[in-house]
Design an enzyme around this catalytic site. Structure first.
Site, PDB file in Angstrom:
ATOM      1  CG  HIS A  37      -1.812  -0.791   1.147  1.00 33.96           C
ATOM      2  ND1 HIS A  37      -1.719  -2.071   1.975  1.00 33.96           N
ATOM      3  CD2 HIS A  37      -2.856  -1.048   0.763  1.00 33.96           C
ATOM      4  CE1 HIS A  37      -2.947  -3.078   1.902  1.00 33.96           C
ATOM      5  NE2 HIS A  37      -3.087  -2.309   1.195  1.00 33.96           N
ATOM      6  CB  SER A 188      -1.066  -9.792   0.790  1.00 36.74           C
ATOM      7  OG  SER A 188      -2.373 -10.120   1.284  1.00 36.74           O
ATOM      8  NE  ARG A 190      -8.543 -12.561   2.400  1.00 42.30           N
ATOM      9  CZ  ARG A 190      -8.822 -11.201   0.871  1.00 42.30           C
ATOM     10  NH1 ARG A 190      -7.834 -10.927   0.595  1.00 42.30           N
ATOM     11  NH2 ARG A 190      -9.696 -10.981   0.958  1.00 42.30           N
TER      12      ARG A 190
HETATM   13  P1  AMP Z   1      -6.292  -3.999  -0.964  1.00 42.10           P
HETATM   14  O1  AMP Z   1      -6.097  -3.381   0.343  1.00 42.10           O
HETATM   15  O2  AMP Z   1      -6.004  -5.116  -0.350  1.00 42.10           O
HETATM   16  O3  AMP Z   1      -8.075  -4.408  -1.061  1.00 42.10           O
HETATM   17  O4  AMP Z   1      -5.444  -3.068  -1.561  1.00 42.10           O
HETATM   18  C1  AMP Z   1      -4.986  -1.877  -1.660  1.00 42.10           C
HETATM   19  C2  AMP Z   1      -4.553  -1.887  -2.991  1.00 42.10           C
HETATM   20  O5  AMP Z   1      -3.572  -2.060  -2.939  1.00 42.10           O
HETATM   21  C3  AMP Z   1      -4.731  -2.648  -4.248  1.00 42.10           C
HETATM   22  O6  AMP Z   1      -5.056  -1.579  -5.370  1.00 42.10           O
HETATM   23  C4  AMP Z   1      -3.951  -3.990  -4.602  1.00 42.10           C
HETATM   24  O7  AMP Z   1      -3.740  -4.797  -5.707  1.00 42.10           O
HETATM   25  C5  AMP Z   1      -2.525  -3.246  -3.671  1.00 42.10           C
HETATM   26  N1  AMP Z   1      -2.183  -3.881  -3.511  1.00 42.10           N
HETATM   27  C6  AMP Z   1      -2.110  -4.953  -2.330  1.00 42.10           C
HETATM   28  N2  AMP Z   1      -1.056  -5.676  -2.380  1.00 42.10           N
HETATM   29  C7  AMP Z   1       0.348  -4.932  -2.619  1.00 42.10           C
HETATM   30  C8  AMP Z   1       1.291  -5.423  -3.291  1.00 42.10           C
HETATM   31  N3  AMP Z   1       1.800  -6.577  -2.310  1.00 42.10           N
HETATM   32  N4  AMP Z   1       1.901  -4.619  -4.117  1.00 42.10           N
HETATM   33  C9  AMP Z   1       1.604  -3.641  -5.014  1.00 42.10           C
HETATM   34  N5  AMP Z   1       0.442  -2.949  -4.705  1.00 42.10           N
HETATM   35  C10 AMP Z   1      -0.190  -3.580  -3.519  1.00 42.10           C
END
Ligand code: AMP
Length: 283
Positions: A37, A188, A190
């Site tokens: 993020h 992630s 998770r």
């Molecule tokens: P999320 O909070 O998982 O919905 O992710 C929010 C944003 O951060 C989304 O556009 C994801 O693709 C991006 N994102 C999450 N993990 C990563 C990562 N390891 N590398 C790059 N972007 C990420």
């Protein structure tokens, strides 16, 4: 940094900035923020006068109630991190601040032109309807000049680009590379749910993906698919849900390396109770 929870307050703050001729960037997230993020937030901070980050665990994109209930949340820590990165607005609403009861209970209607009939879309019915529902709302609240999305969610980026085209939003979608832990595991939220052993096992996902690049184009896509699945499944505690070699633009499976110039291997793996996704460019 302002922490805003109501849509009206968000819209009025944005309108003020726009009146001053400031450019606005948006990073949509579900919180439990990590370096993945942060890479999006830093880019957004650099490229815009005003950086807005939404932190919202969107219930309508969870097709699995346990996944929603166990999704990690730590708003205080997220706020401190975003403040330290120079973010101007953190938008952290409750579901009832953004959705009517009807919107919460009905599947959002959207013509995916087939992009939802593969991979995550097949495995998580309704997931992308919820994603398009919340991202389209956020774009209409914030009206950003640029919005930032990670390539880790490869299918999501393709669908967001389609949504921007077909719903007529005027902004630039900025696609950001996958940020990994030292072991190679894609970062992630998770990952927090993994035990130490599971985390070690999960590092094999990227190891196998990285090795798979060496077999292009000597092994046909179908054969490489089987090889990747077998190698990941041979690792302790890992079970592949799907691995597909797809055209990076259409997300359709390819049968020959000549089928597309842009080819990506996309995988979802279960590690204990945690479902992990990753992908790698093969061509
Ligand atoms: P999320 O909070 O998982 O919905 O992710 C929010 C944003 O951060 C989304 O556009 C994801 O693709 C991006 N994102 C999450 N993990 C990563 C990562 N390891 N590398 C790059 N972007 C990420």
């Amino acid at each position: 940094m302002q922490i805003i929870r109501s849509v009206a307050e968000l819209e009025s703050a944005i309108e003020n900035f726009k009146k001053q001729g400031k450019s606005v960037g948006l990073v949509p997230t579900m919180g439990a923020l990590h370096d993945g993020h942060v890479s999006l937030v830093s880019k957004c901070r650099k490229e815009n006068d005003i950086a807005v980050v939404s932190v919202f665990v969107n219930p309508t994109q969870f097709n699995n109630k346990t996944d929603l209930a166990t999704y990690p949340r730590d708003e205080k820590k997220d706020a401190a991190l975003l403040e330290s990165k120079g973010v101007d607005i953190m938008f952290a609403p409750q579901p009832e601040d953004v959705y009517s009861e009807e919107e919460m209970s009905k599947t959002f209607d959207f013509d995916f032109q087939g992009l939802d009939k593969v991979m995550e879309g097949l495995q998580r019915p309704g997931h992308f309807n919820g994603v398009v529902q919340i991202v389209s709302k956020l774009l209409s609240f914030v009206k950003p000049d640029k919005a930032y999305f990670g390539e880790k969610d490869f299918q999501q980026v393709a669908i967001i680009k389609l949504m921007v085209r077909t719903m007529g939003f005027k902004l630039e979608i900025v696609q950001c590379p996958i940020i990994r832990e030292e072991s190679g595991l894609a970062r992630s939220s998770r990952n927090q749910l993994l035990s130490d052993d599971e985390r070690k096992n999960a590092a094999n996902i990227y190891r196998v993906l990285k090795e798979s690049v060496n077999f292009v184009p000597s092994i046909a896509p179908a054969e490489l698919t089987q090889k990747v699945v077998d190698e990941i499944n041979a690792c302790d505690g890992l079970q592949v849900e799907y691995y597909e070699i797809v055209n990076g633009d259409t997300l359709q499976k390819i049968s020959s390396w000549d089928d597309a110039d842009y080819v990506v291997g996309c995988v979802t793996v279960h590690c204990g109770k945690v479902r992990l996704i990753d992908n790698i460019r093969l061509k």
